[in-house]
Design a protein around this motif. Structure first.
Motif, PDB file in Angstrom:
ATOM      1  N   GLN A  69       0.798  -1.223   0.000  1.00 18.37           N
ATOM      2  CA  GLN A  69       0.000   0.000   0.000  1.00 18.37           C
ATOM      3  C   GLN A  69       0.833   1.276   0.000  1.00 18.37           C
ATOM      4  N   GLU A  71       3.435   2.801  -1.512  1.00 21.70           N
ATOM      5  CA  GLU A  71       3.673   3.633  -2.685  1.00 21.70           C
ATOM      6  C   GLU A  71       2.348   4.066  -3.314  1.00 21.70           C
ATOM      7  N   GLN A  72       1.432   3.109  -3.382  1.00 19.49           N
ATOM      8  CA  GLN A  72       0.130   3.362  -3.979  1.00 19.49           C
ATOM      9  C   GLN A  72      -0.588   4.503  -3.265  1.00 19.49           C
ATOM     10  N   ARG A  76      -1.391   8.310  -4.563  1.00 18.61           N
ATOM     11  CA  ARG A  76      -2.773   8.778  -4.686  1.00 18.61           C
ATOM     12  C   ARG A  76      -2.975  10.078  -3.925  1.00 18.61           C
TER      13      ARG A  76
ATOM     14  N   ASN B  62      -3.723  -3.344  -9.516  1.00 15.92           N
ATOM     15  CA  ASN B  62      -3.324  -3.666  -8.146  1.00 15.92           C
ATOM     16  C   ASN B  62      -4.027  -4.912  -7.634  1.00 15.92           C
ATOM     17  N   SER B 206       0.984   0.848 -10.678  1.00 12.25           N
ATOM     18  CA  SER B 206       0.580  -0.262  -9.832  1.00 12.25           C
ATOM     19  C   SER B 206       1.805  -1.136  -9.633  1.00 12.25           C
ATOM     20  N   GLN B 320      -7.469  -4.711  -2.524  1.00 13.13           N
ATOM     21  CA  GLN B 320      -7.396  -3.438  -3.235  1.00 13.13           C
ATOM     22  C   GLN B 320      -8.649  -2.616  -2.976  1.00 13.13           C
TER      23      GLN B 320
END
Lengths: 331, 379
Positions: A69, A71-72, A76, B62, B206, B320
Motif C-alpha cells: 500500500q 507507494e500506492q 494517490r 493492483n 501499480s 485493493q
C-alpha cells in the motif's frame, strides 16, 4: 456608503480567505503501528486533530497495513493534490524519496528520517536532551541512587536515548549507578513486554528503583514490573503517565503532534519551508511530562530544579552529548 | 440404487454456485457491520468494487498484483492438501525465500541484467522455500511430528532468522535499518505501467508485473502435476489414505517429503513477486500475511488451480477494494476492512459446510431422481 463598502469588502475578503483555506488539503500517513498505538503514530493523529479543531479544516489520513500500500497510497495522496503530506516513521523514507521527486509542488514532512529534496521537510528530534532531563529526575527521585534504562532494539537512535539519560543521571549525582540493557537486536525487541519485564526485574535486583524504557511496546512490561516491585517508571514518546497513575515518574515526550500541527499551519499560512529541522528542548520538540498523574510524586523543589536544568540546556550552559556525533557515549 | 447416493453434485455447483452463495452471505453480514458504524453499505461495496476493477487509477492492476501473491501461496497450500498435509507455513517459506532474492540481487545486480537475474531469483526462491517446507515434511514423514505444529513453528523461526539477517547483514549494505537497498533497476522485471508505453497503451501506477504470467503458468503446472502425472496420483492416494497407498506400493513418506518441497517452493515464489518484482527491495515482514491468506484462497478454490485463480482474484479485489474503501470513507478503519475480509474467510472456509451440504444435497437428490427416472424409463 463607505461602511457598506467596507462591509462588502470585508465579506469578500473573508470569502477569499475561506476559499484559500478550503484549498488546503493536509494529510497524514501513519506507519504500520496504526493510528492508535498510544505512542508515535498516535502523536501525529493528535496534532492533526488539534489543527482540525482550531481551524475547522479537515484532513485525510491513512493507516498502512501492508507493504504493497505504501507507494500506492502516497502516490494517490499526491495525485489528489494533498499537501502537506505528513509521513510518520523512518520506514517510509524510501517511498517519500520516490514520490516527492515526481511531485515537486507537493509538500512532504518526513518524521524521524532525512530525505534531502527541495519539497521535503525532514524532522529529527533531539531525544538526548529530553532523556537528559528525565535521567536527572530519575536520580533525584532514586533512593538507592541507582537508575535503569531499557532500550528496545540496539540501534543508534536508542543509544542516543540511553546516553542522554546517563548524562542526566550523573549530572545530579556523579556517583549514581546507571544500568542499561537493550532488549534485542531484532525488531521484535520493540514488542517483547515479557523480556522487558525480565530485564527490569534483573535491574531491580541490582538496586535500581527508577527505570526508563525507550522500547515501544516492550515498555509496557517494564512499567508493569516497576509497579509490581513498587518502583518508579519513566515513559517515552507520548505522555504515558496515565498508564499507571502515581507510579510513572514522568514521560520523555517527543512532540510529533506539534510537528504535524506546525506543518499544517505553515501550509495554511503559506510559510512551508523544506529542509532539515532538528527539534530539541528549545523548539519544544522534546520535553518531560508533568500532569495530574505524576504531580503528587514531585515536590515544588523538584519541579523548580527541573525547570533550571531545562533552562540550562536551552541556554547552552549544560552541554548534552549526542551519541550519534561520536558513535559513543564519552562526554 | 445405493451407490447413487455417493454421486457428486455438478462441478459448476461445487466451484461456482456454492462459493458465490458463501460470498453473498459474507457480504450480507458485512453490510450489517458497515450499517452499525453508520455508513451506507451499498455505497461502501460500490467503492470497493469500483476500487478493485477500475483502470483509471490502477485499481484493476493492483488487484491482479495482490492476486499474483495469493495464487502462489494458494497453490502451495493446495498441493500439500492433496497429500493430506495442512501446510500453514507458507508465510515462513515465502519469507525465507526473500533471503534468496537478496542474496542473488545484492551479489549480481550490478553485473547481470534482468534476463539472467530473474531465472536465478526464481531458482533461489523455489529452493529456499522448498528447504523451509521440506524440513517439516521430513519431520512429519520420519518422526511423526505433526505438520501443522512444525510449519507454524517454522514461521516463527523464519521471522527471527529474517529479522536478524536484515538488520545485521543486509541493511548495512545500503538500506534503512530494517530493509535492503533497491535492486538495480535494470536487474528487476519492469512493472506493467513501465512496460505499457512501449506496448502502445497507457497504464497508471501499480505494483503489477509480468510475474502474474509466471503464477498462471504455475497453476497449469500444478494441474498437470496433480491430475496427469504418476507423482500426482501418488500424492492424491497418500492424501486419501496413506495406509492404502503404502499397501499399494507407494512410499508414503517419500511422497510427503516431495510434496512439502513442492509446496514450499510454490510459497517461495511469492517472494519472487513481492521482494523482487513489486517492491524491488527486501523489507521487514514483506509477506504481510499473504502466506496465511493462501490457506483461505486454497479452501475457497477447493484446492483446484482454476478455483485458486478465481479465489485469488477475489481476495486481491478485497485487498485493493479495501484500500480504496479506507481512502474514500475515513470512518472505515483498516480493522473494519479486516472484518469484511475475515467474514469472507469465515463463510468460505470455517463455515463451509453450512451452505455446501444443503446445496449439494439438493443437487444430489435431483441426480438420484433423474437416475431413477432413467432406470424406470429403461424398464
Amino acid at each position: 456608503m463607505r461602511t457598506a463598502f467596507k462591509l462588502a469588502a470585508g465579506i469578500a475578503m473573508s470569502a477569499i480567505a475561506a476559499v484559500s483555506q478550503a484549498q488546503i488539503k493536509p494529510s497524514v500517513i501513519y506507519d504500520m503501528g496504526g493510528k492508535f498505538d498510544r505512542s508515535f503514530n498516535q502523536a501525529s493523529y493528535t496534532g492533526a486533530e488539534a489543527f482540525k479543531k482550531e481551524t475547522g479544516i479537515s484532513y485525510t489520513d491513512f493507516e498502512i497495513t501492508n507493504e504493497g500500500q505504501r507507494e500506492q497510497v502516497m502516490l494517490r495522496f499526491a495525485q489528489r493534490g494533498f499537501s502537506p503530506i505528513v509521513v510518520a516513521g523512518f520506514q517510509q523514507a524510501p517511498i517519500v524519496e520516490k514520490i516527492a521527486k515526481q511531485f515537486p509542488d507537493t509538500h512532504f514532512v518526513m518524521v524521524d528520517a532525512v530525505v534531502d529534496l527541495p519539497n521535503v521537510r525532514s524532522v529529527i528530534f533531539k531525544e538526548h536532551e529530553g532523556s537528559f532531563l528525565v535521567g536527572a529526575l530519575a536520580t533525584m527521585k532514586s533512593q538507592n541512587k541507582a537508575v535503569g534504562f531499557i532500550g528496545g532494539m540496539d540501534i543508534p537512535l536508542i543509544r542516543k536515548f540511553g546516553c542522554g539519560y546517563e548524562q542526566g543521571a550523573k549530572y545530579i549525582n556523579k556517583d549514581a549507578t546507571v544500568l542499561a540493557n537493550m532488549t534485542g537486536t531484532t525488531p521484535s525487541a520493540w514488542n517483547d513486554p515479557t523480556k522487558g519485564s525480565e530485564l527490569a526485574k534483573a535491574q531491580f535486583d541490582k538496586g535500581v528503583d527508577v527505570i526508563y524504557a525507550a522500547a515501544g511496546g516492550t515498555g509496557v512490561g517494564v512499567y508493569q514490573a516497576a509497579v509490581d516491585a513498587g518502583n518508579l517508571a519513566i515513559g517515552v514518546d507520548s505522555n504515558q503517565n496515565y498508564l499507571h497513575p502515581g507510579k510513572m515518574l514522568t514521560s520523555m515526550v517527543k512532540r510529533v503532534d506539534l510537528v504535524t500541527k506546525t506543518a499544517f499551519e505553515d501550509e495554511l499560512n503559506g510559510k512551508f519551508t523544506a529542509g532539515l529541522q532538528v527539534v530539541g528542548l528549545q523548539e519544544g520538540g522534546v520535553d518531560w511530562a508533568l500532569d495530574e498523574y505524576n504531580r503528587d510524586l514531585l515536590t515544588e523543589a523538584d519541579i523548580k530544579r527541573m525547570g533550571e536544568i531545562r533552562e540550562g540546556i536551552i541556554a547552552g550552559d549544560i552541554k548534552v552529548h549526542n551519541w550519534e556525533d561520536t558513535q559513543s557515549c564519552t562526554y | 440404487m445405493s451407490q447413487l447416493a455417493a454421486v457428486e453434485s455438478p462441478r459448476w455447483v461445487r466451484i461456482g454456485l456454492i462459493p458465490l452463495l458463501q460470498l453473498v452471505l459474507a457480504l450480507a453480514v458485512s453490510s450489517l457491520v458497515v450499517l452499525m458504524i453508520g455508513e451506507d453499505p451499498i455505497r461502501a461495496f460500490k467503492i470497493m468494487i469500483h476500487g478493485a476493477i477500475s483502470t483509471e487509477f490502477g485499481g484493476l492492476s493492483n488487484t491482479l498484483y495482490y492476486a499474483t501473491n495469493f495464487i502462489f501461496t494458494g497453490l502451495a497450500v493446495a498441493v500439500a492438501f492433496h497429500a493430506g498435509l495442512f501446510n500453514i507455513g507458507g508465510e515462513g517459506q515465502a519469507y525465507v525465500a526473500g533471503l534468496a532474492v537478496a542474496l542473488v540481487c545484492l551479489t549480481l545486480d550490478s553485473t547481470l541484467n534482468v534476463w539472467f537475474i530473474a531465472p536465478l531469483v526464481v531458482i533461489g526462491c523455489a529452493a529456499f522455500g522448498a528447504l523451509w517446507g521440506v524440513i517439516p515434511g521430513y519431520l512429519q514423514a520420519k518422526r511423526g511430528s505433526h505438520i501443522v505444529v512444525t510449519t507454524i513453528m517454522f514461521n516463527f523461526i523464519a521471522t527471527a532468522l529474517m529479522s536478524y539477517a536484515l538488520v545485521v547483514w543486509i541493511s548495512p549494505l545500503g538500506g534503512n535499518s530494517t530493509d535492503s537497498r533497491y535492486w538495480a533497476s535494470d536487474a528487476v522485471i519492469p512493472k506493467v505501467h513501465e512496460l505499457a508505453p512501449s506496448l502502445g497503451f497507457e497504464a497508471s501506477f501499480s505494483l503489477l508485473s509480468p510475474v502474474l504470467l509466471v503464477a498462471l503458468a504455475c497453476c497449469a503446472l500444478v494441474w498437470i502435476l496433480i491430475w496427469r502425472t504418476r507423482l500426482g496420483f501418488a500424492i492424491r492416494t497418500v492424501g486419501s489414505n496413506p495406509n492404502a497407498a503404502t499397501y499399494a506400493g507407494i512410499n508414503a513418506n517419500r511422497v510427503i517429503i516431495i510434496t512439502m518441497a513442492i509446496s514450499g517452493a510454490l510459497a517461495g515464489m511469492m517472494a519472487f513477486n513481492e521482494a523482487y518484482a513489486a517492491q524491488g527491495r527486501l523489507i521487514l515482514n514483506f509477506t504481510s500475511g499473504f502466506g496465511f491468506m493462501g490457506i483461505a484462497v486454497a479452501l475457497m478454490g477447493r484446492n483446484h488451480p482454476f478455483g485458486i485463480v478465481l479465489a485469488a482474484l477475489l481476495f486481491g479485489a478485497l485487498y485493493q477494494g479495501g484500500t480504496e474503501l479506507q481512502f474514500e470513507i475515513p470512518s472505515i478503519s483498516p480493522q473494519m476492512v479486516l472484518v469484511i475480509q475475515g467474514l469472507v474467510v469465515f463463510f468460505t472456509g470455517a463455515l463451509d459446510r453450512l451452505i455446501r451440504e444443503p446445496v449439494e444435497a439438493v443437487f444430489q437428490r435431483r441426480a438420484i431422481a433423474n437416475a431413477n427416472a432413467a432406470v424406470a424409463g429403461g424398464n
